[in-house]
Design an enzyme around this catalytic site. Structure first.
Site: not given
Length: 319
Positions: A11, A22-23, A72, A103, A125, A127, A129, A171, A186, A222
């Site tokens: 994603g 930068a790379v 992908r 990941d 990402t 996320d 995560d 996720r 919230a 989600e």
């Protein structure tokens, strides 16, 4: 090391372009020839690789998405596909590869290391995560995107005295909902790490009404369930009519924040520094504001933990 390639996989996330930049510019600074791989591992298999320069990455630091594109690849999941990918790099004399992604992208980088390609992973990402690093590229921008939406939704929720369920991505990690929920005020935050029952939400709704608050924002990650089901449950169990807003892919887009641009720049340069030192199979990240690296295999073993202090803070602020 004379040649290094960079790719984005999985994603997209705001700040990926800043990391690519930068790379590439670190390579140019050290007289290393930079290459860009289009469409991730799929492009690597099919040798969709082009030489880059400092000017190739001009005026992209502020743009969301990834100018190298992403995709992908089912073929890359096979041994034969990975051998093709490694052969594509070797055919151009490319010795090192920087992989920007989540990941799944990191697992691919680890497999390429086994094929003899020096690889470094950069976490990209929304996320957030990946447990080994405090923050991933794109997360801060996504939080701010959600926050902008919450601010607008709150206006109409307040005007109509309605309960609104806002479903965000992430996720099975609740960081996006937690951070945006706290910053957006919230009243209820529902995350996978600490699921709450519909009755808990109803209790908060009732407490708010007791003090005269007739609107209520529910931030739903989600991975915690379905917004439509929660809407039905609230109506059935409490007679509470609510609206749903699913933000979807809007969270992945937009200009990266300064925090994401700086993080991406720091991690991109560190990736090149590691390859210059002939180190491989490492993931770079940030911990307590310091850039560091560790083996991808070890990074992937770490389990994401809920920031209990933040979560408790959200509980206190929701009264």
């Amino acid at each position: 090391m004379k040649k290094i390639a960079v790719l984005t996989s999985g994603g997209d996330a705001p700040g990926m372009n800043a990391a690519i930049r930068a790379v590439v510019r670190a390579c140019v600074y050290y007289n290393i020839v930079p290459y860009g791989v289009r469409r991730g591992y799929e492009g690597l298999i099919h040798s969709d690789i082009k030489k880059l320069s400092a000017s190739s990455v001009g005026d992209i630091i502020h743009k969301g998405g990834t100018f190298l594109k992403t995709a992908r690849s089912q073929e890359f999941m096979t041994k034969e596909g990975r051998e093709k990918a490694a052969a594509s790099l070797r055919s151009l004399g490319i010795e090192g590869l920087v992989v920007i992604g989540g990941d799944g992208s990191f697992r691919g980088a680890e497999r390429l290391t086994e094929e003899g390609i020096a690889t470094i992973g950069i976490p990209g990402t929304i996320d957030n995560d990946l447990a080994y690093t405090d923050f991933t590229i794109g997360f801060d921008t996504a939080v701010n995107t959600v926050l902008q939406a919450v601010t607008k939704i709150r206006d109409t929720s307040t005007s109509h005295e309605k309960t609104t369920i806002i479903e965000v991505m992430g996720r099975y990690c609740g960081d996006l909902a937690l951070y945006a929920g706290i910053a957006g005020g919230a009243e209820s935050i529902i995350i996978p790490e600490d699921p709450v029952s519909t009755q808990d939400v109803i209790n908060r709704l009732n407490k708010g009404k007791e003090r005269g608050k007739m609107h209520h924002i529910i931030m739903l990650a989600e991975g915690s369930g379905n917004a439509s089901k929660l809407q039905e449950d609230l109506l059935r169990e409490a007679g509470e009519s609510s609206r749903i807003t699913v933000l979807g892919f809007i969270q992945r887009g937009g200009d990266p924040t300064s925090a994401d641009r700086i993080l991406a720049s720091r991690l991109g340069i560190e990736a090149v520094e590691l390859l210059r030192r002939e180190e491989s199979g490492l993931a770079v990240g940030v911990r307590h504001s310091n850039v560091f690296s560790m083996p991808i295999s070890e990074a992937m073993k770490q389990k994401k933990k809920l920031d209990q202090t933040l979560y408790n803070m959200a509980e206190i602020l929701s009264v």
